[in-house]
Design a protein around this motif. Structure first.
Motif, short mmCIF file in Angstrom:
data_model
loop_
_atom_site.label_atom_id
_atom_site.label_comp_id
_atom_site.label_asym_id
_atom_site.label_seq_id
_atom_site.Cartn_x
_atom_site.Cartn_y
_atom_site.Cartn_z
N PRO A 142 -9.33 -25.38 -6.73
CA PRO A 142 -8.91 -23.99 -6.62
C PRO A 142 -7.80 -23.65 -7.62
CG PRO A 142 -8.07 -25.28 -4.81
CD PRO A 142 -8.97 -26.17 -5.59
N VAL A 143 -7.84 -22.43 -8.08
CA VAL A 143 -6.84 -21.96 -9.04
C VAL A 143 -6.28 -20.64 -8.55
CG1 VAL A 143 -7.86 -23.12 -11.04
CG2 VAL A 143 -8.64 -20.85 -10.41
N GLU A 144 -5.19 -20.26 -9.17
CA GLU A 144 -4.59 -18.97 -8.86
C GLU A 144 -5.44 -17.88 -9.52
OE1 GLU A 144 -0.79 -19.62 -10.57
OE2 GLU A 144 -0.49 -21.39 -9.35
N LYS A 145 -5.54 -16.75 -8.86
CA LYS A 145 -6.37 -15.66 -9.36
C LYS A 145 -5.66 -14.33 -9.16
CE LYS A 145 -10.57 -17.63 -9.89
NZ LYS A 145 -11.24 -17.70 -11.11
N ILE A 146 -5.90 -13.42 -10.07
CA ILE A 146 -5.52 -12.02 -9.88
C ILE A 146 -6.82 -11.26 -9.70
CG2 ILE A 146 -4.49 -9.96 -10.87
CD1 ILE A 146 -2.51 -11.71 -12.32
N ILE A 147 -6.92 -10.55 -8.59
CA ILE A 147 -8.16 -9.86 -8.24
C ILE A 147 -7.87 -8.37 -8.06
CG2 ILE A 147 -9.98 -9.67 -6.51
CD1 ILE A 147 -9.58 -12.63 -5.94
N MET A 148 -8.78 -7.56 -8.57
CA MET A 148 -8.67 -6.11 -8.43
C MET A 148 -9.61 -5.66 -7.32
SD MET A 148 -9.70 -3.09 -11.07
CE MET A 148 -11.41 -3.51 -10.87
N ILE A 149 -9.11 -4.83 -6.42
CA ILE A 149 -9.94 -4.22 -5.39
C ILE A 149 -9.65 -2.73 -5.36
CG2 ILE A 149 -10.03 -6.32 -3.98
CD1 ILE A 149 -7.99 -5.02 -2.13
N TYR A 150 -10.47 -1.99 -4.65
CA TYR A 150 -10.26 -0.55 -4.50
C TYR A 150 -9.90 -0.26 -3.05
CZ TYR A 150 -12.34 0.12 -9.10
OH TYR A 150 -12.59 0.08 -10.44
N ASN A 151 -8.88 0.58 -2.85
CA ASN A 151 -8.52 0.96 -1.48
C ASN A 151 -9.37 2.13 -1.02
OD1 ASN A 151 -7.43 3.22 -2.68
ND2 ASN A 151 -5.32 2.75 -2.20
N LYS A 152 -9.04 2.72 0.13
CA LYS A 152 -9.83 3.82 0.70
C LYS A 152 -9.90 5.03 -0.22
CE LYS A 152 -8.58 2.68 5.42
NZ LYS A 152 -7.85 3.13 6.61
N ASN A 153 -8.83 5.25 -0.99
CA ASN A 153 -8.76 6.40 -1.89
C ASN A 153 -9.33 6.09 -3.27
OD1 ASN A 153 -7.46 7.77 0.17
ND2 ASN A 153 -5.45 7.08 -0.52
N ASN A 154 -10.03 4.96 -3.37
CA ASN A 154 -10.64 4.54 -4.62
C ASN A 154 -9.60 4.29 -5.73
OD1 ASN A 154 -13.09 3.69 -5.52
ND2 ASN A 154 -13.71 5.64 -6.38
N VAL A 155 -8.45 3.79 -5.34
CA VAL A 155 -7.39 3.45 -6.29
C VAL A 155 -7.39 1.94 -6.47
CG1 VAL A 155 -4.89 3.49 -6.67
CG2 VAL A 155 -6.02 5.44 -5.57
N GLU A 156 -7.25 1.52 -7.72
CA GLU A 156 -7.23 0.08 -8.01
C GLU A 156 -5.95 -0.55 -7.47
OE1 GLU A 156 -7.55 -0.26 -12.24
OE2 GLU A 156 -9.69 0.15 -12.23
N ILE A 157 -6.11 -1.69 -6.81
CA ILE A 157 -4.98 -2.48 -6.33
C ILE A 157 -5.21 -3.91 -6.81
CG2 ILE A 157 -3.72 -3.31 -4.32
CD1 ILE A 157 -4.73 -0.94 -2.78
N TYR A 158 -4.15 -4.55 -7.29
CA TYR A 158 -4.25 -5.91 -7.81
C TYR A 158 -3.51 -6.87 -6.89
CZ TYR A 158 -5.46 -3.18 -11.91
OH TYR A 158 -6.05 -2.28 -12.76
N PHE A 159 -4.14 -8.01 -6.63
CA PHE A 159 -3.53 -9.04 -5.81
C PHE A 159 -3.53 -10.36 -6.57
CE2 PHE A 159 -4.68 -6.03 -2.55
CZ PHE A 159 -3.60 -6.10 -1.68
N TYR A 160 -2.43 -11.07 -6.44
CA TYR A 160 -2.29 -12.40 -7.01
C TYR A 160 -2.47 -13.38 -5.86
CZ TYR A 160 -0.16 -16.16 -9.78
OH TYR A 160 0.07 -17.31 -10.47
#
Length: 112
Positions: free
Chosen positions: A10-28
């Motif tokens: 396993p490695v560290e990842k930054i992932i982009m998702i969309y919230n309810k308002n279709n706004v991009e959110i990034y998680f590490y």
């Protein structure tokens, strides 16, 4: 990289998702690894996909390591608690028949 290969190492990842308002959110995401197994994941919301400060990443790695250690300590304490309860139950099971036998032996002469 296939999913099974990712979980082997396993490695560290930054992932982009969309919230309810279709706004991009990034998680590490950083995996919490205990005894070479993934026990969980530490996820922190970040501002963008840009390369983050090295000190910030190091802090998150150390935090993930600390959390993994705390989870491992918790699991070990649970095992110790379970073992102690099992030992107590075993001792109670041994004491009870002896107590009953001793009581019967003591009461037997008074019955005559």
């Amino acid at each position: 990289m296939q999913v099974k290969d990712y979980f082997k190492k396993p490695v560290e990842k930054i992932i982009m998702i969309y919230n309810k308002n279709n706004v991009e959110i990034y998680f590490y995401f950083i995996p919490l690894i205990i005894n070479d197994e993934i026990e969980g994941v530490l996820g922190i919301e970040v501002d963008s996909l840009d390369d983050h400060d090295k000190r910030f990443k190091e802090f998150l790695r150390e935090l993930a390591e600390l959390l993994a250690i705390q989870i491992e300590i918790y699991k070990l304490n649970k095992k110790v608690e379970t073992a102690a309860l099992s030992e107590l139950k075993a001792l109670r099971a041994q004491v009870h028949p002896h107590f009953c036998l001793t009581l019967l032996i003591q009461l037997l002469p008074s019955v005559d």
